[in-house]
Design a protein around this motif. Sequence first.
Motif, short mmCIF file in Angstrom:
data_model
loop_
_atom_site.label_atom_id
_atom_site.label_comp_id
_atom_site.label_asym_id
_atom_site.label_seq_id
_atom_site.Cartn_x
_atom_site.Cartn_y
_atom_site.Cartn_z
N PHE A 20 73.35 -121.69 -23.13
CA PHE A 20 73.22 -122.27 -21.79
C PHE A 20 72.10 -121.59 -21.00
O PHE A 20 71.30 -122.26 -20.35
CB PHE A 20 74.55 -122.14 -21.04
N VAL A 21 72.02 -120.27 -21.06
CA VAL A 21 70.97 -119.54 -20.35
C VAL A 21 69.60 -119.91 -20.90
O VAL A 21 68.64 -120.12 -20.14
CB VAL A 21 71.22 -118.01 -20.44
N PHE A 22 69.48 -120.01 -22.24
CA PHE A 22 68.21 -120.38 -22.84
C PHE A 22 67.76 -121.78 -22.40
O PHE A 22 66.60 -121.98 -22.04
CB PHE A 22 68.32 -120.33 -24.36
N VAL A 23 68.69 -122.73 -22.40
CA VAL A 23 68.35 -124.09 -21.97
C VAL A 23 67.97 -124.11 -20.50
O VAL A 23 66.99 -124.76 -20.11
CB VAL A 23 69.52 -125.05 -22.27
N PHE A 24 68.72 -123.40 -19.67
CA PHE A 24 68.42 -123.36 -18.24
C PHE A 24 67.04 -122.79 -17.99
O PHE A 24 66.26 -123.33 -17.20
CB PHE A 24 69.49 -122.56 -17.49
N LEU A 25 66.72 -121.67 -18.63
CA LEU A 25 65.41 -121.05 -18.42
C LEU A 25 64.28 -121.93 -18.95
O LEU A 25 63.20 -121.98 -18.35
CB LEU A 25 65.36 -119.66 -19.07
#
Length: 85
Positions: A20-25
Motif C-alpha cells: 500500500f505504501v509503495f503504491v501510494f508513493l
Amino acid sequence: MQDPGLLQDGLELMTLGMGFVFVFLTVLVISVTLMSRLIGRYQPVPAALSTDKNMHKPAATSSQDDEVMAVISAAVHRYRTTRRS
C-alpha cells in the motif's frame, strides 16, 4: 507460542502494508510530476524587468531619512534611560 499461522498472518499484513505504501508513493510521484509539467506548460511567461535607472532611485527623500533617524535616536535614548534606573 510459535504458531505458524500467526507468523504467516503477520507476514501477510506486512506485505499488504508495504504494498500500500509503495503504491501510494508511486501515485504521489506521478501526480507531482504531472502537475509540474502542467504548471510549466500553462504558466504565463514572466514580464521582462526594465533596466531603467529611474527604478533604482530611493523612494524616501533626505528629509524623511533625517526624520526617521531622529525618531530612532529618540527611541534608543529613551530605552537606555529607562533601563539604567
